[in-house]
Design a protein around this motif. Structure first.
Motif, short mmCIF file in Angstrom:
data_model
loop_
_atom_site.label_atom_id
_atom_site.label_comp_id
_atom_site.label_asym_id
_atom_site.label_seq_id
_atom_site.Cartn_x
_atom_site.Cartn_y
_atom_site.Cartn_z
N UNK A 175 0.87 -1.36 0.05
CA UNK A 175 0.00 -0.01 0.06
C UNK A 175 1.08 1.23 -0.05
N UNK A 176 1.52 1.54 -0.96
CA UNK A 176 2.28 2.77 -1.08
C UNK A 176 1.69 4.06 -0.92
N UNK A 177 0.63 4.07 -1.41
CA UNK A 177 -0.09 5.51 -1.29
C UNK A 177 -0.59 5.83 0.28
N UNK A 178 -0.48 4.89 1.27
CA UNK A 178 -0.96 4.97 2.56
C UNK A 178 0.49 5.49 3.36
N UNK A 179 1.67 4.90 2.82
CA UNK A 179 2.85 5.14 3.62
C UNK A 179 3.35 6.54 3.58
N UNK A 180 2.98 7.28 2.58
CA UNK A 180 3.22 8.83 2.69
C UNK A 180 2.12 9.61 3.58
N UNK A 181 0.95 8.92 3.67
CA UNK A 181 -0.10 9.46 4.64
C UNK A 181 0.47 9.49 5.87
N UNK A 182 0.54 8.22 6.24
CA UNK A 182 1.37 7.95 7.76
C UNK A 182 2.36 8.83 8.11
N UNK A 183 3.36 9.06 6.96
CA UNK A 183 4.48 10.05 7.43
C UNK A 183 4.08 11.34 7.39
N UNK A 184 3.15 11.74 6.39
CA UNK A 184 2.61 13.27 6.49
C UNK A 184 1.69 13.54 7.77
N UNK A 185 0.95 12.49 8.37
CA UNK A 185 0.28 12.72 9.52
C UNK A 185 0.90 12.39 10.82
N UNK A 186 2.12 12.32 10.58
CA UNK A 186 3.20 12.13 11.92
C UNK A 186 3.71 13.24 12.52
N UNK A 197 -4.79 1.95 11.89
CA UNK A 197 -5.61 1.04 11.71
C UNK A 197 -5.80 0.46 10.28
N UNK A 198 -5.88 1.64 9.42
CA UNK A 198 -6.18 1.29 8.11
C UNK A 198 -4.80 0.96 7.26
N UNK A 199 -3.77 1.09 7.86
CA UNK A 199 -2.23 0.84 7.28
C UNK A 199 -1.86 -0.31 7.85
N UNK A 200 -2.43 -0.80 9.27
CA UNK A 200 -1.97 -1.85 9.91
C UNK A 200 -0.39 -1.56 10.55
N UNK A 201 -0.28 -0.49 10.51
CA UNK A 201 1.22 -0.07 11.31
C UNK A 201 0.86 0.57 12.61
N UNK A 202 2.01 0.81 13.27
CA UNK A 202 1.93 1.60 14.66
C UNK A 202 2.37 2.76 14.14
N UNK A 243 5.46 18.20 29.37
CA UNK A 243 4.75 18.91 28.46
C UNK A 243 5.13 18.35 27.23
N UNK A 244 5.98 17.09 27.20
CA UNK A 244 6.13 16.56 26.00
C UNK A 244 5.73 14.89 26.17
N UNK A 245 4.84 14.54 25.31
CA UNK A 245 4.27 13.15 25.64
C UNK A 245 4.64 12.32 24.32
N UNK A 246 4.80 11.03 24.54
CA UNK A 246 4.90 10.29 23.15
C UNK A 246 3.97 8.94 23.62
N UNK A 247 3.26 9.01 22.53
CA UNK A 247 2.21 8.10 22.33
C UNK A 247 2.24 6.97 21.25
N UNK A 248 2.01 5.56 21.59
CA UNK A 248 2.09 4.89 20.06
C UNK A 248 0.58 4.22 19.93
N UNK A 249 0.28 4.55 18.56
CA UNK A 249 -1.21 4.03 18.43
C UNK A 249 -0.98 2.93 17.38
N UNK A 250 -1.99 2.07 17.68
CA UNK A 250 -1.86 0.83 16.83
C UNK A 250 -3.22 0.36 16.19
#
Length: 89
Positions: free
Chosen positions: A1-12, A41-46, A82-89
């Protein structure tokens, strides 16, 4: 799913809540986390999300963000106040 990879990076990009009132910040945080959770969830990636609640002594806003994360069962680490790190799955 190459089209989603850019989206994940863009939204990060960090969720920057600096300068917002607590109610505005919580609304923005809820919106952003829900969107990013859908992407993960849609990309199946963390997806690692950084939340910035303040760059100075953040007491009130940082406490509200931490309370939100706890109430929603979202695991997080806090590298510094003031700086939080969250991991979404």
């Amino acid at each position: 799913m190459p089209e989603f990879q850019g989206l994940v990076q863009e939204q990060n990009t960090p969720i920057d809540l600096c300068g917002l009132h607590v109610s505005e910040a919580i609304h923005a945080l809820n919106y952003e986390l829900n969107n990013r959770r859908k992407i993960a969830r849609s990309t199946g990636r963390r997806l690692q999300v950084i939340i910035i609640s303040s760059t100075r002594t953040p007491a009130r806003l940082t406490a509200a963000v931490e309370q939100y994360l706890l109430e929603h069962g979202i695991q997080y680490t806090q590298a510094q106040p003031g700086l939080f790190r969250v991991l979404l799955q």
